[in-house]
Design a protein around this motif. Structure first.
Motif, PDB file in Angstrom:
ATOM      1  N   ILE A   1       0.835  -1.200   0.000  1.00  0.00           N
ATOM      2  CA  ILE A   1       0.000   0.000   0.000  1.00  0.00           C
ATOM      3  C   ILE A   1       0.871   1.251   0.000  1.00  0.00           C
ATOM      4  O   ILE A   1       0.612   2.224  -0.724  1.00  0.00           O
ATOM      5  N   LYS A   2       1.931   1.234   0.793  1.00  0.00           N
ATOM      6  CA  LYS A   2       2.859   2.369   0.796  1.00  0.00           C
ATOM      7  C   LYS A   2       3.527   2.516  -0.566  1.00  0.00           C
ATOM      8  O   LYS A   2       3.783   3.620  -1.039  1.00  0.00           O
ATOM      9  N   GLY A   3       3.763   1.374  -1.208  1.00  0.00           N
ATOM     10  CA  GLY A   3       4.391   1.403  -2.527  1.00  0.00           C
ATOM     11  C   GLY A   3       3.530   2.068  -3.583  1.00  0.00           C
ATOM     12  O   GLY A   3       4.052   2.632  -4.548  1.00  0.00           O
ATOM     13  N   LEU A   4       2.201   2.016  -3.429  1.00  0.00           N
ATOM     14  CA  LEU A   4       1.313   2.674  -4.389  1.00  0.00           C
ATOM     15  C   LEU A   4       1.582   4.175  -4.432  1.00  0.00           C
ATOM     16  O   LEU A   4       1.614   4.782  -5.508  1.00  0.00           O
ATOM     17  N   ASN A   5       1.780   4.776  -3.268  1.00  0.00           N
ATOM     18  CA  ASN A   5       2.087   6.210  -3.224  1.00  0.00           C
ATOM     19  C   ASN A   5       3.464   6.501  -3.815  1.00  0.00           C
ATOM     20  O   ASN A   5       3.657   7.500  -4.508  1.00  0.00           O
ATOM     21  N   GLU A   6       4.426   5.624  -3.528  1.00  0.00           N
ATOM     22  CA  GLU A   6       5.771   5.812  -4.081  1.00  0.00           C
ATOM     23  C   GLU A   6       5.748   5.727  -5.602  1.00  0.00           C
ATOM     24  O   GLU A   6       6.431   6.482  -6.296  1.00  0.00           O
ATOM     25  N   LEU A   7       4.954   4.792  -6.118  1.00  0.00           N
ATOM     26  CA  LEU A   7       4.910   4.573  -7.559  1.00  0.00           C
ATOM     27  C   LEU A   7       4.364   5.797  -8.286  1.00  0.00           C
ATOM     28  O   LEU A   7       4.842   6.153  -9.371  1.00  0.00           O
ATOM     29  N   ASN A   8       3.363   6.434  -7.690  1.00  0.00           N
ATOM     30  CA  ASN A   8       2.748   7.592  -8.336  1.00  0.00           C
ATOM     31  C   ASN A   8       3.704   8.782  -8.436  1.00  0.00           C
ATOM     32  O   ASN A   8       3.583   9.598  -9.347  1.00  0.00           O
ATOM     33  N   GLY A   9       4.649   8.874  -7.495  1.00  0.00           N
ATOM     34  CA  GLY A   9       5.556  10.017  -7.508  1.00  0.00           C
ATOM     35  C   GLY A   9       6.927   9.715  -8.066  1.00  0.00           C
ATOM     36  O   GLY A   9       7.793  10.589  -8.075  1.00  0.00           O
ATOM     37  N   ALA A  10       7.146   8.487  -8.545  1.00  0.00           N
ATOM     38  CA  ALA A  10       8.478   8.103  -9.024  1.00  0.00           C
ATOM     39  C   ALA A  10       8.677   8.533 -10.479  1.00  0.00           C
ATOM     40  O   ALA A  10       7.740   8.497 -11.280  1.00  0.00           O
ATOM     41  N   PRO A  11       9.891   8.925 -10.836  1.00  0.00           N
ATOM     42  CA  PRO A  11      10.162   9.301 -12.241  1.00  0.00           C
ATOM     43  C   PRO A  11      10.082   8.117 -13.188  1.00  0.00           C
ATOM     44  O   PRO A  11       9.712   8.262 -14.337  1.00  0.00           O
ATOM     45  N   SER A  12      10.436   6.918 -12.709  1.00  0.00           N
ATOM     46  CA  SER A  12      10.343   5.700 -13.519  1.00  0.00           C
ATOM     47  C   SER A  12       9.499   4.688 -12.750  1.00  0.00           C
ATOM     48  O   SER A  12       9.913   4.194 -11.695  1.00  0.00           O
ATOM     49  N   ALA A  13       8.319   4.377 -13.273  1.00  0.00           N
ATOM     50  CA  ALA A  13       7.408   3.475 -12.571  1.00  0.00           C
ATOM     51  C   ALA A  13       7.997   2.074 -12.443  1.00  0.00           C
ATOM     52  O   ALA A  13       7.857   1.427 -11.406  1.00  0.00           O
ATOM     53  N   LEU A  14       8.681   1.606 -13.485  1.00  0.00           N
ATOM     54  CA  LEU A  14       9.249   0.255 -13.439  1.00  0.00           C
ATOM     55  C   LEU A  14      10.355   0.170 -12.403  1.00  0.00           C
ATOM     56  O   LEU A  14      10.407  -0.797 -11.618  1.00  0.00           O
ATOM     57  N   ASP A  15      11.258   1.163 -12.382  1.00  0.00           N
ATOM     58  CA  ASP A  15      12.338   1.154 -11.392  1.00  0.00           C
ATOM     59  C   ASP A  15      11.770   1.199  -9.973  1.00  0.00           C
ATOM     60  O   ASP A  15      12.254   0.494  -9.075  1.00  0.00           O
ATOM     61  N   ALA A  16      10.760   2.026  -9.781  1.00  0.00           N
ATOM     62  CA  ALA A  16      10.144   2.127  -8.453  1.00  0.00           C
ATOM     63  C   ALA A  16       9.514   0.804  -8.054  1.00  0.00           C
ATOM     64  O   ALA A  16       9.639   0.365  -6.902  1.00  0.00           O
ATOM     65  N   LEU A  17       8.825   0.150  -8.998  1.00  0.00           N
ATOM     66  CA  LEU A  17       8.181  -1.127  -8.688  1.00  0.00           C
ATOM     67  C   LEU A  17       9.218  -2.193  -8.355  1.00  0.00           C
ATOM     68  O   LEU A  17       9.022  -3.009  -7.449  1.00  0.00           O
ATOM     69  N   GLU A  18      10.340  -2.193  -9.077  1.00  0.00           N
ATOM     70  CA  GLU A  18      11.398  -3.159  -8.771  1.00  0.00           C
ATOM     71  C   GLU A  18      11.911  -2.967  -7.345  1.00  0.00           C
ATOM     72  O   GLU A  18      12.101  -3.943  -6.607  1.00  0.00           O
ATOM     73  N   MET A  19      12.148  -1.713  -6.949  1.00  0.00           N
ATOM     74  CA  MET A  19      12.635  -1.447  -5.600  1.00  0.00           C
ATOM     75  C   MET A  19      11.599  -1.857  -4.547  1.00  0.00           C
ATOM     76  O   MET A  19      11.941  -2.386  -3.488  1.00  0.00           O
ATOM     77  N   ILE A  20      10.330  -1.597  -4.835  1.00  0.00           N
ATOM     78  CA  ILE A  20       9.264  -1.979  -3.892  1.00  0.00           C
ATOM     79  C   ILE A  20       9.231  -3.487  -3.715  1.00  0.00           C
ATOM     80  O   ILE A  20       9.164  -4.006  -2.591  1.00  0.00           O
ATOM     81  N   LEU A  21       9.290  -4.224  -4.828  1.00  0.00           N
ATOM     82  CA  LEU A  21       9.216  -5.688  -4.751  1.00  0.00           C
ATOM     83  C   LEU A  21      10.472  -6.281  -4.121  1.00  0.00           C
ATOM     84  O   LEU A  21      10.390  -7.291  -3.415  1.00  0.00           O
ATOM     85  N   ILE A  22      11.621  -5.669  -4.374  1.00  0.00           N
ATOM     86  CA  ILE A  22      12.852  -6.134  -3.704  1.00  0.00           C
ATOM     87  C   ILE A  22      12.711  -5.975  -2.197  1.00  0.00           C
ATOM     88  O   ILE A  22      13.081  -6.855  -1.413  1.00  0.00           O
ATOM     89  N   ARG A  23      12.151  -4.840  -1.774  1.00  0.00           N
ATOM     90  CA  ARG A  23      11.951  -4.601  -0.342  1.00  0.00           C
ATOM     91  C   ARG A  23      10.982  -5.614   0.252  1.00  0.00           C
ATOM     92  O   ARG A  23      11.221  -6.148   1.342  1.00  0.00           O
ATOM     93  N   VAL A  24       9.906  -5.892  -0.460  1.00  0.00           N
ATOM     94  CA  VAL A  24       8.917  -6.856   0.034  1.00  0.00           C
ATOM     95  C   VAL A  24       9.519  -8.257   0.094  1.00  0.00           C
ATOM     96  O   VAL A  24       9.341  -8.989   1.061  1.00  0.00           O
ATOM     97  N   ALA A  25      10.244  -8.642  -0.970  1.00  0.00           N
ATOM     98  CA  ALA A  25      10.848  -9.975  -1.008  1.00  0.00           C
ATOM     99  C   ALA A  25      11.894 -10.132   0.089  1.00  0.00           C
ATOM    100  O   ALA A  25      11.996 -11.189   0.725  1.00  0.00           O
ATOM    101  N   TYR A  26      12.671  -9.085   0.331  1.00  0.00           N
ATOM    102  CA  TYR A  26      13.684  -9.147   1.383  1.00  0.00           C
ATOM    103  C   TYR A  26      13.034  -9.284   2.758  1.00  0.00           C
ATOM    104  O   TYR A  26      13.508 -10.019   3.620  1.00  0.00           O
ATOM    105  N   SER A  27      11.918  -8.581   2.945  1.00  0.00           N
ATOM    106  CA  SER A  27      11.256  -8.636   4.252  1.00  0.00           C
ATOM    107  C   SER A  27      10.635  -9.984   4.521  1.00  0.00           C
ATOM    108  O   SER A  27      10.318 -10.310   5.672  1.00  0.00           O
TER     109      SER A  27
END
Length: 604
Positions: A347-373
């Motif tokens: 849910i927090k990632g949805l807000n990050e994605l909307n404000g990121a310059p590159s949606a794909l890069d932002a999504l990769e970072m979000i999923l890496i964070r989720v997978a690591y957790s």
């Protein structure tokens, strides 16, 4: 000529093989049985509402009901039947969609109250050719509030010759005032086995060869919808040049395959980051929207959490077979705490994605964070670990003496053996010390017990310095103990089974017990620990910081780094890698290193 062109025009499989009888209607046995009994006992309702996902046969069923009610048989004398003949004028006209007494309204395009009033103007007139006037309203949930209100009175008390049949994919959006006046039928999703039987029947009739694996993939991707499945089958036939091939289906399905999202979620909870990035890259290459992918993951997280809490929701009609299989596979391994953490991060990632310059890069970072957790312990697991390490059954006796009376004590090894041991004997005060003028007043020491430790030769200890013991703690993931040892303790003596140190007031109550336990595990012997409370000397953290600053000063003398610093005014060395420090060490010792220095610089 026009008639010849119409005959040669291709008809898609979903239309060509639309069910013409109730026997052809797949997976809706309850509906067929109810209508059979209603017709047999002359208990026909005046309004029916059909609900279900797209492509399961709602509109087709509505037309079949209209034919069943108006079939007259070949002799023109037949009555309502569950087996319409398909040959009488009424059956043929209804099947062709041109019967004057069977009116279809698309509520998605005609939503207003005027459209409904126009439709209802003819209700009071008797049918022209048929037995009943049948009004079929598709996607009825799209009607406006005024249109629903205009329909209410007629729907409640219609003339005997009128039947209403509504179809909708969003039953919750239909007002309860409408629902209470209708007989409801929930059309079920089609299972993969049912879809495979349909595909085999169609392909046999079309004389088209197909790979069984390809058909199974299409059936899974159809997600319970016969129309979706036949549409994808049509596309696969064209792409495969008259044959349904596995490799063609794999390439074709792309986003239509719901299993890709489910596979992505499974990789996330397993912490398989390479598989997560590969799956994401393939979906993006096929046209996936990063925002939609993230929203789908949020939806899957909610679905799995709901199944975890309410197992009965696994049988909900809105859940596809692929989702059901995933829930059955993962629900036993994932706790609600882990799923809640994933939900919050997505849910927090949805807000990050909307404000990121590159949606794909932002999504990769979000999923890496989720997978690591996914591999991190939950707060409850951390608490259990702390409780386990603190050994709640062991209750050592701590005593803090007055500040003017320093006391020396040790942790007794016997207190770590069994809680049945008697409490340690009271500590005896040594002779009080009176501080001289201008001299710092000694502080109190905390003692545990005055029992003796087991003797052990000094050579058997694997650690010669406290730094080596700290490295052991880091290697064995004892991070809480390591942090306290580095920051809240200054070690004055370490070795030969004896540890003397000063501790700050920030130290946790169970620190001493955990430290004694870690020392015993690492060295195989019990240690004598002398402590005092008061001002700390140089801690391990202070030593590391000083060593880092010294390395920075040394590395700044390296010719390349020195040239960079002089060229860029205001630049400074912010961090050092191990490689950079190793280069400087090699230079200090006269060794050669072919690799260049690695530093990270940051302008102020």
């Amino acid at each position: 000529m026009a008639e010849e062109n119409n005959q040669n025009q291709y008809v898609v499989l979903a239309r060509k093989y639309r069910p013409q009888t109730f026997e052809d209607l797949l997976g809706q046995d309850a509906l067929v049985q109810t209508l059979t009994n209603a017709i047999k006992n002359n208990r026909l309702h005046h309004a029916y509402i059909l609900t279900g996902i797209r492509g399961v046969g709602k509109t087709t069923t509505a037309r079949l009901i209209a034919r069943a009610l108006n079939c007259t048989g070949l002799d023109g004398k037949g009555g309502p039947t569950i087996h319409p003949c398909g040959a009488c004028e009424n059956c043929k006209a209804i099947a062709a969609g041109r019967h004057i007494d069977v009116m279809e309204l698309d509520a998605a395009s005609r939503t207003g109250v005027d459209d409904i009033r126009e439709l209802l103007d003819g209700v009071r007139y008797k049918p022209t050719n048929a037995r009943y006037k049948v009004y079929i309203i598709d996607e009825v949930h799209m009607l406006s509030k005024g249109a629903f209100n205009a329909l209410l009175k007629t729907l409640e008390e219609p003339p005997a010759h009128v039947k209403f049949i509504f179809a909708t994919t969003e039953i919750r959006k239909v007002p309860v005032t409408i629902l209470s006046r209708c007989q409801r039928f929930d059309l079920q999703r089609l299972s993969i086995e049912t879809l495979l039987k349909l595909f085999h029947k169609v392909l046999t009739a079309e004389n088209i060869p197909a790979d069984e694996e390809a058909l199974e993939m299409v059936a899974r991707a159809a997600d319970g919808s016969a129309r979706d499945g036949l549409s994808m089958l049509d596309q696969a036939i064209v792409l495969g040049d008259g044959k349904v091939k596995t490799e063609t289906v794999i390439e074709m399905i792309g986003l239509a395959d719901r299993t890709r999202m489910l596979d992505l979620f499974e990789h996330l909870v397993q912490g398989d980051i390479p598989a997560v990035l590969k799956n994401l890259s393939e979906q993006y290459k096929n046209g996936a929207n990063p925002l939609v992918i993230l929203q789908d993951l949020v939806d899957i997280t909610h679905m799995l959490t709901k199944v975890k809490i309410v197992p009965g929701s696994l049988n909900a009609e809105t859940m596809g077979e692929n989702e059901r299989n995933l829930c059955e596979k993962l629900s036993g391994n994932l706790s609600v705490a882990v799923l809640s953490r994933m939900w919050q991060m997505l849910i927090k990632g949805l807000n990050e994605l909307n404000g990121a310059p590159s949606a794909l890069d932002a999504l990769e970072m979000i999923l890496i964070r989720v997978a690591y957790s996914a591999s991190l312990p939950t707060p409850a697991e951390l608490l259990d670990e702390v409780k386990k390490n603190s050994s709640a059954d062991i209750k050592p006796s701590f005593q803090t003496m007055p500040q003017t009376t320093p006391v020396t004590g040790i942790i007794s090894p016997q207190t770590l053996v069994s809680k049945q041991q008697p409490a340690a004997a009271p500590l005896k005060n040594t002779q009080p010390l009176t501080p001289a003028a201008g001299e710092e007043q000694p502080v109190a020491k905390t003692a545990v017990s005055d029992a003796k430790t087991d003797a052990m030769p000094a050579g058997d200890c694997p650690f010669s310095r406290i730094e080596e013991f700290a490295a052991y703690l880091e290697e064995h993931k004892k991070m809480l103990l390591l942090y306290a040892l580095k920051n809240d303790v200054s070690v004055e003596e370490f070795g030969n089974g004896r540890l003397t140190m000063a501790v700050s007031d920030k130290i946790q109550p169970d620190f001493m017990l955990n430290l004694q336990k870690a020392l015993a595990e690492a060295t195989g012997r019990n240690w004598q620990i002398d402590i005092r409370r008061g001002p700390l000397g140089e801690t391990l953290a202070d030593k590391e910081k000083a060593a880092l600053e010294q390395d920075k000063r040394s590395i700044s003398e390296y010719p390349l780094v020195k040239a960079i610093l002089s060229e860029f005014k205001g630049a400074r060395i912010d961090t050092l890698t191990r490689k950079a420090a190793a280069v400087q060490t090699a230079e200090d010792t006269g060794a050669e290193d072919e690799n260049p220095t690695t530093t990270e610089e940051e302008e102020e």
